[in-house]
Design an enzyme around this catalytic site. Structure first.
Site, PDB file in Angstrom:
ATOM      1  N   LYS A   1      10.180 -22.222 -12.042  1.00 16.37           N
ATOM      2  CA  LYS A   1      11.298 -23.066 -12.506  1.00 16.37           C
ATOM      3  C   LYS A   1      11.946 -22.426 -13.724  1.00 16.37           C
ATOM      4  O   LYS A   1      11.251 -21.954 -14.632  1.00 16.37           O
ATOM      5  CB  LYS A   1      10.768 -24.467 -12.830  1.00 16.37           C
ATOM      6  CG  LYS A   1      11.854 -25.499 -13.111  1.00 16.37           C
ATOM      7  CD  LYS A   1      11.246 -26.889 -13.327  1.00 16.37           C
ATOM      8  CE  LYS A   1      12.310 -27.945 -13.545  1.00 16.37           C
ATOM      9  NZ  LYS A   1      11.726 -29.297 -13.767  1.00 16.37           N
TER      10      LYS A   1
ATOM     11  N   SER B   1      14.002 -32.968 -11.185  1.00 14.81           N
ATOM     12  CA  SER B   1      14.839 -31.832 -11.514  1.00 14.81           C
ATOM     13  C   SER B   1      14.387 -30.518 -10.866  1.00 14.81           C
ATOM     14  O   SER B   1      15.157 -29.580 -10.783  1.00 14.81           O
ATOM     15  CB  SER B   1      14.856 -31.639 -13.039  1.00 14.81           C
ATOM     16  OG  SER B   1      13.543 -31.359 -13.514  1.00 14.81           O
TER      17      SER B   1
ATOM     18  N   SER C   1       9.657 -35.051 -12.097  1.00 14.09           N
ATOM     19  CA  SER C   1      10.344 -33.873 -11.547  1.00 14.09           C
ATOM     20  C   SER C   1       9.490 -32.869 -10.786  1.00 14.09           C
ATOM     21  O   SER C   1      10.019 -31.912 -10.223  1.00 14.09           O
ATOM     22  CB  SER C   1      11.086 -33.138 -12.660  1.00 14.09           C
ATOM     23  OG  SER C   1      12.228 -33.868 -13.017  1.00 14.09           O
TER      24      SER C   1
HETATM   25  N1  GLN Z   1      14.553 -37.810 -13.127  1.00 14.67           N
HETATM   26  C1  GLN Z   1      13.994 -38.049 -14.444  1.00 14.67           C
HETATM   27  C2  GLN Z   1      15.061 -37.795 -15.476  1.00 14.67           C
HETATM   28  O1  GLN Z   1      16.143 -37.577 -15.109  1.00 14.67           O
HETATM   29  C3  GLN Z   1      12.806 -37.176 -14.670  1.00 14.67           C
HETATM   30  C4  GLN Z   1      13.146 -35.770 -14.960  1.00 14.67           C
HETATM   31  C5  GLN Z   1      11.957 -34.904 -15.177  1.00 14.67           C
HETATM   32  O2  GLN Z   1      10.839 -35.248 -14.844  1.00 14.67           O
HETATM   33  N2  GLN Z   1      12.222 -33.765 -15.783  1.00 14.67           N
HETATM   34  O3  GLN Z   1      14.815 -37.813 -16.635  1.00 14.67           O
END
Ligand code: GLN
Length: 499
Positions: free
Chosen positions: A80, A155, A179
């Site tokens: 990532k 994400s 995410s």
């Molecule tokens: N979807 C969640 C957010 O937008 C979690 C994102 C994540 O885990 N980085 O914050």
């Protein structure tokens, strides 16, 4: 040669160690796959062809010299783009870091290299890991390999898509609110959010530091465990890193068994907003666990209903502070530096041009929540809710006597690209079931539990364990995975339409 991309990480490592294939052959097969399909999938932001082949040659040389190879030596991985990589661009999916070449490796990157894992490149993600669909990437969305018109989760959608499209057998994600697990759920792959502090955050670009946790993504439970073991462990460079032995995750993954275990079904995670096919596959998983010898009980976690609201105060608050470092002076983009403007003006112009809408929304929200007149009402209250959520977990694992909790990973399967892009609230709901674990700091896994009948898209089963009992995720996950694969006659991913 194409068969090499279908192998698991454990199989690849064994074939390399025995000399049946070389690490270079394995790497070339995956690079060829990326070349063939990534134009459609867009899992990668950067492919490091030369670097990957050099790493692979090094593994082959080690083997020829008779040196002992580690359990993942020569296995390709998709990283990532939130972890720094020395000499390789790191963008966090943002324009503000476009062109930045980190001068150092994150601890996780270093550990991967020391384990002789071959890093193929950097994967697409929502900008600064804020999102649930990868649509917030400044570099365009990623497609879900099951249906390219649908989201691969976020994400970490680039990492999940790379696995599901057989571009890489291993990937790395980060999980602040879901995410790792939500992308795994919607792509039919396996993702683990380790206990907070188990995997170093040094060199992982910060979003919400008290929630952020890197972790393994793979196509099988055993592969995730092998990767977990490679990246976890104490790091003096991260002040919140846990100084304790890594739980025996690989041993647990090799000995899947739920006999005699007490499994708690979280009562709060069903009802309005949950897709019928998701609940159907979840209920079947509950029956399966009973058949495998687990005792299943319902567990009430009333504070979980407040988790989403608390998260959307805490995460933006921390991000508003963390992202202050992107001031146009230190890294990446600089706009308007024509000799006529003040430093403040250049900072403002750069942040205006460099940050996307969702990042700006959160910085504004977080700055507001932390302002002196509102601190107690918003941030302070959210922290109290966080304590209540932690207590709900403690009660379940303590007097409730459950070994693990389970729930669907997500309320719905993958939604179409564009459907929720302009509706932040609808987007936030994708993490309804994953967020409590981040707030409490314990561990959780998502693994495939079937396809939703109404749309044929993968459904994820979430398993939650107490902090530092990550091995339980793998013990339960491996048992469930083996039973499902026997029932289906193959791993779920084999039902994905070929790209
Ligand atoms: N979807 C969640 C957010 O937008 C979690 C994102 C994540 O885990 N980085 O914050």
């Amino acid at each position: 040669m194409t068969d090499l991309i279908k192998l698991t990480a454990a199989e690849i490592a064994a074939k390399i160690a025995s000399g049946e294939v070389t690490a270079v052959q394995v790497t070339e097969a995956h690079l060829a796959r990326i070349e063939a399909v990534d134009e459609k999938v867009h899992a990668f932001l950067h492919v490091d062809r030369e670097g990957a082949l050099a790493q692979a040659r090094e593994v082959d040389a080690k083997r020829e010299r008779g040196e002992k190879l580690g359990p993942l030596a020569g296995v390709p991985l998709a990283l990532k783009d939130i972890f720094t990589t020395k000499g390789i661009p790191t963008t966090v999916g943002s324009k503000i870091l476009e062109g930045w070449i980190p001068p150092y490796d994150a601890t996780l990157t270093r550990k991967l290299k020391e384990a002789d894992v071959v890093i193929l490149g950097k994967t697409n993600m929502d900008e600064f890991a804020m999102g649930s669909s990868t649509e917030n990437s400044a570099y365009g969305p990623t497609g879900n390999p099951w249906d390219l018109t649908k989201i691969p989760g976020g994400s970490g959608g680039g990492s999940s898509a790379a696995l599901a499209s057989y571009e890489a057998p291993l990937a790395i994600g980060t999980d602040t609110g879901g995410s790792i697990r939500q992308p795994a759920a919607v792509t039919g792959t396996v993702g683990v959010k380790p206990t907070y502090g188990a995997v170093s955050r040094y060199g992982m670009v910060a979003f919400s530091s008290s929630l952020d946790q890197g972790g393994p993504c793979a196509r099988t439970v055993l592969d995730a465990a092998l990767l977990h073991e490679a990246i976890a462990g104490h790091d003096p460079l991260d002040s919140t890193s846990i100084d304790a032995p890594v739980p025996p995750v690989v041993e647990a993954a090799r000995n899947g068994d739920v006999k005699g275990m007490r499994v708690g079904v979280v009562k709060q995670f069903r009802g309005e907003g949950y897709q019928a096919g998701v609940l159907q596959r979840f209920d079947e998983s509950v029956e399966l666990l009973k058949e495998l010898g687990a005792e299943v009980v319902e567990v009430d976690c009333p504070s979980f209903d407040l988790a989403l609201a608390a998260y959307y105060l805490i995460a933006p608050s921390e991000c508003s502070s963390n992202l202050a470092r992107f001031d146009a002076m230190r890294y990446g983009l600089r706009v308007g530096d024509d000799g006529t403007k003040s430093a403040e003006e250049v900072t403002a112009l750069t942040r205006e041009a460099g940050f996307g809408d969702e990042v700006k929304r959160r910085v504004i929200l977080g700055t507001y929540a932390l302002s002196s007149g509102y601190y107690d009402a918003y941030y302070g209250s959210a922290q109290k809710v966080r304590t209540l959520i932690t207590r709900d977990f403690e009660k379940a694992f303590g007097e409730g006597g459950v070994d693990v909790l389970i729930s669907p990973t997500t309320p719905t399967t993958a939604f179409p690209i564009g459907e929720r892009a302009d509706d932040p609230m609808a987007m936030y709901l994708a993490d309804l079931c994953t967020i409590p674990t981040n707030l409490a700091g314990n561990a959780a896994m998502s693994l495939p539990c079937g396809l939703a009948p109404e749309d044929g898209m993968p459904v994820g089963l979430q398993i939650i364990a107490p902090a530092m009992a990550d091995d339980r995720l793998y013990r339960v996950g491996a048992a469930v995975e083996a039973a499902f694969n026997a029932r289906w006659g193959h791993p779920l991913l084999e039902e994905a339409p070929s790209l």
